[in-house]
Enzyme design. Structure first.
Site, mmCIF file in Angstrom:
data_model
loop_
_atom_site.group_PDB
_atom_site.id
_atom_site.type_symbol
_atom_site.label_atom_id
_atom_site.label_comp_id
_atom_site.label_asym_id
_atom_site.label_seq_id
_atom_site.Cartn_x
_atom_site.Cartn_y
_atom_site.Cartn_z
ATOM 1 N N LYS A 52 -38.106 -39.480 -3.763
ATOM 2 C CA LYS A 52 -39.232 -38.537 -3.659
ATOM 3 C C LYS A 52 -39.790 -38.219 -5.044
ATOM 4 O O LYS A 52 -39.143 -38.521 -6.052
ATOM 5 C CB LYS A 52 -38.767 -37.259 -2.961
ATOM 6 C CG LYS A 52 -37.828 -36.417 -3.796
ATOM 7 C CD LYS A 52 -37.292 -35.237 -3.008
ATOM 8 C CE LYS A 52 -36.354 -34.427 -3.890
ATOM 9 N NZ LYS A 52 -35.532 -33.506 -3.123
ATOM 10 N N ARG A 152 -35.463 -22.561 3.775
ATOM 11 C CA ARG A 152 -36.703 -23.326 3.594
ATOM 12 C C ARG A 152 -36.991 -23.987 4.940
ATOM 13 O O ARG A 152 -37.680 -23.442 5.769
ATOM 14 C CB ARG A 152 -36.534 -24.390 2.492
ATOM 15 C CG ARG A 152 -36.124 -23.822 1.140
ATOM 16 C CD ARG A 152 -36.209 -24.850 0.033
ATOM 17 N NE ARG A 152 -35.558 -26.117 0.351
ATOM 18 C CZ ARG A 152 -35.346 -27.104 -0.524
ATOM 19 N NH1 ARG A 152 -35.738 -26.962 -1.778
ATOM 20 N NH2 ARG A 152 -34.757 -28.215 -0.166
ATOM 21 N N TYR A 297 -51.848 -25.675 -34.176
ATOM 22 C CA TYR A 297 -52.516 -24.470 -33.665
ATOM 23 C C TYR A 297 -51.734 -23.223 -34.038
ATOM 24 O O TYR A 297 -50.500 -23.207 -33.978
ATOM 25 C CB TYR A 297 -52.599 -24.529 -32.138
ATOM 26 C CG TYR A 297 -53.678 -25.434 -31.608
ATOM 27 C CD1 TYR A 297 -55.024 -25.185 -31.866
ATOM 28 C CD2 TYR A 297 -53.338 -26.536 -30.830
ATOM 29 C CE1 TYR A 297 -56.004 -26.029 -31.362
ATOM 30 C CE2 TYR A 297 -54.315 -27.380 -30.314
ATOM 31 C CZ TYR A 297 -55.647 -27.120 -30.589
ATOM 32 O OH TYR A 297 -56.616 -27.943 -30.089
ATOM 33 N N MET A 348 -51.997 -30.554 -26.653
ATOM 34 C CA MET A 348 -52.139 -31.163 -25.333
ATOM 35 C C MET A 348 -51.833 -32.660 -25.365
ATOM 36 O O MET A 348 -51.154 -33.185 -24.488
ATOM 37 C CB MET A 348 -53.555 -30.923 -24.799
ATOM 38 C CG MET A 348 -53.738 -31.349 -23.345
ATOM 39 S SD MET A 348 -55.419 -31.074 -22.772
ATOM 40 C CE MET A 348 -55.495 -29.291 -22.713
HETATM 41 C C1 LIG Z 1 -34.187 -33.847 -3.300
HETATM 42 C C2 LIG Z 1 -33.246 -33.860 -2.193
HETATM 43 C C3 LIG Z 1 -31.993 -34.473 -2.328
HETATM 44 C C4 LIG Z 1 -31.501 -35.069 -3.618
HETATM 45 O O1 LIG Z 1 -30.963 -34.090 -4.468
HETATM 46 P P1 LIG Z 1 -30.315 -34.434 -5.887
HETATM 47 O O2 LIG Z 1 -29.789 -33.145 -6.355
HETATM 48 O O3 LIG Z 1 -31.405 -34.961 -6.737
HETATM 49 O O4 LIG Z 1 -29.257 -35.457 -5.647
HETATM 50 C C5 LIG Z 1 -31.180 -34.524 -1.203
HETATM 51 N N1 LIG Z 1 -31.575 -33.995 -0.029
HETATM 52 C C6 LIG Z 1 -32.762 -33.388 0.123
HETATM 53 C C7 LIG Z 1 -33.136 -32.822 1.455
HETATM 54 C C8 LIG Z 1 -33.628 -33.288 -0.945
HETATM 55 O O5 LIG Z 1 -34.814 -32.668 -0.784
#
Ligand SMILES: *Cc1c(COP(=O)(O)O)cnc(C)c1O
Length: 401
Positions: A52, A152, A297, A348
């Site tokens: 992700k 969540r 800056y 930046m």
């Molecule tokens: C991001 C995520 C993970 C991975 O977590 P890490 O700490 O990066 O290993 C596992 N499960 C879910 C649901 C996540 O959102």
């Protein structure tokens, strides 16, 4: 984003015009980290590789093929869009893709069309998937998330979960392939919150069984939970007892990082991992400054001696945090194997570093912004955050090495 395969096996690059830095991704290390996580997770445990957020800033287009080649049968993405991108990238891989962060009813048609498996936690999610599956003409799997302390996603044990299970137990079109949760304190060994979470998850699994639902997978472990060990033993035993398989969902560990385990029984995974990313740029200018001259800056830096400064074409727009400014986080980069401190404020798109003590620096010299000697954890400390946040924020041309 053009993707050109430059060299067979281990090299390719995605060009992003205008970026003056580049990110080298070691395919070999990524594969080694995957194997390390798999061996620590235990025999028979399915390893879902989390890609992700564009593989935590490492480029999903670069990382996913490596992970699949290394043996990953499952990938984890955040949303429908990332899932579709993954399917377009590797249309014939047969890899399963779990969409983990935020199902909306409107996503169901896309999930089914692209063969993506969503994490669901309401009866409405299941109904949306049923409608899409019926229209598509085939049965589809989902994974149900249980709420155990994160507040969540996830259905709470009891009435909320019952509604989801009722819908699933009677569904012609949707099957419950997995039951999962996400722990809030997996990096704390013996955490009370984890104990409570496991009790809730155990109760949820009983409820699942009582509802006549038989998941193939049960899962809750991110990188830290794999590392911590106790939670892994628990889930392996739990899975076995109910005739399911344990799955783990490592993310940051694949990229070579993990949080220190707090409390007794420090983890064994960290020493087996190596960072996958090196972020680099080049010196684009050099100047000498005299005592009393200011840099950057706000003129926050005033030279107390004659200095030689190197100009680098990266700044906070590229993910080189403003908190690395001198007098704030006091960040550094590596030039010719030596530390060169940030001087003045990070701009930046530019930053100035001190090369007074580093002999022979010339324009065009390569500079290490993140890598050996300047880790993601160092960057995180300068800006009061964690390596995850730093890695996701880095921008540059992606190069696989
Ligand atoms: C991001 C995520 C993970 C991975 O977590 P890490 O700490 O990066 O290993 C596992 N499960 C879910 C649901 C996540 O959102």
């Amino acid at each position: 984003m053009p993707l050109n395969v430059a060299l067979p096996g281990l090299h390719f690059s995605c060009g992003v015009a205008g970026l003056k830095s580049w990110i080298e991704i070691s395919g070999a290390r990524l594969a080694e980290n995957f194997r390390a996580v798999r061996s620590v997770a235990g025999v028979g445990v399915e390893v879902l590789a989390v890609i992700k957020a564009d593989a935590y800033g490492h480029g999903a287009a670069v990382c996913a093929p490596v992970l699949v080649e290394a043996g990953a049968k499952w990938l984890g993405v955040s949303d429908l869009e990332e899932g579709v991108t993954q399917r377009e990238l590797m249309p014939h891989s047969g890899v399963r893709v779990l969409v983990m962060c935020g199902m909306e009813a409107g996503d169901a048609v896309g999930m089914v069309a692209h063969g993506l498996t969503p994490v669901v936690w309401t009866a409405e999610h299941v109904m949306a998937m049923e409608r899409a599956a019926r229209a598509g003409g085939h049965r589809v799997p989902v994974h149900v998330e249980v709420e155990t302390g994160m507040a969540r996603q996830g259905a709470a044990v009891g009435e909320e979960l019952a509604k989801v299970l009722e819908r699933l137990a009677n569904s012609r079109w949707v099957s419950c392939e997995g039951v999962m949760t996400h722990l809030c304190c997996s990096e704390v060994a013996g955490a009370g919150t984890t104990k409570v979470a496991l009790e809730r998850f155990a109760a949820a699994l009983e409820q699942v069984t009582a509802a006549g639902v038989k998941p193939e997978f049960v899962h809750l472990a991110n990188t830290s939970a794999v590392d911590e060990g106790g939670t892994m033993r628990w889930i392996r035993a739990k899975a076995k007892a109910m005739g399911a398989r344990a799955m783990v969902r490592p993310g940051v560990g694949l990229y070579g990082h993990c949080l220190p385990i707090e409390g007794a029984g420090a983890g064994s995974l960290g020493s087996k991992l190596a960072p996958v990313m090196e972020w680099k740029t080049r010196v684009i200018g050099l100047r000498e400054i005299e005592v009393g001259m200011t840099v950057g800056y706000g003129a926050t830096f005033v030279a107390a001696k004659t200095m030689r400064l190197a100009l680098l074409p990266v700044g906070y727009a590229d993910g080189f945090r403003r908190a690395a400014s001198s007098g704030v986080g006091d960040g550094w980069v590596i030039v010719k194997g030596q530390k060169a401190s940030v001087v003045g404020r990070v701009s930046m798109n530019l930053v100035v570093v001190d090369v007074t003590e580093i002999a022979g620096v010339v324009e065009g010299d390569e500079v290490l912004l993140l890598g050996n000697g300047v880790s993601a954890e160092d960057h995180a400390r300068w800006s009061g955050t964690i390596a995850y946040d730093v890695l996701c924020g880095v921008r540059g041309r992606m190069v696989r090495v």
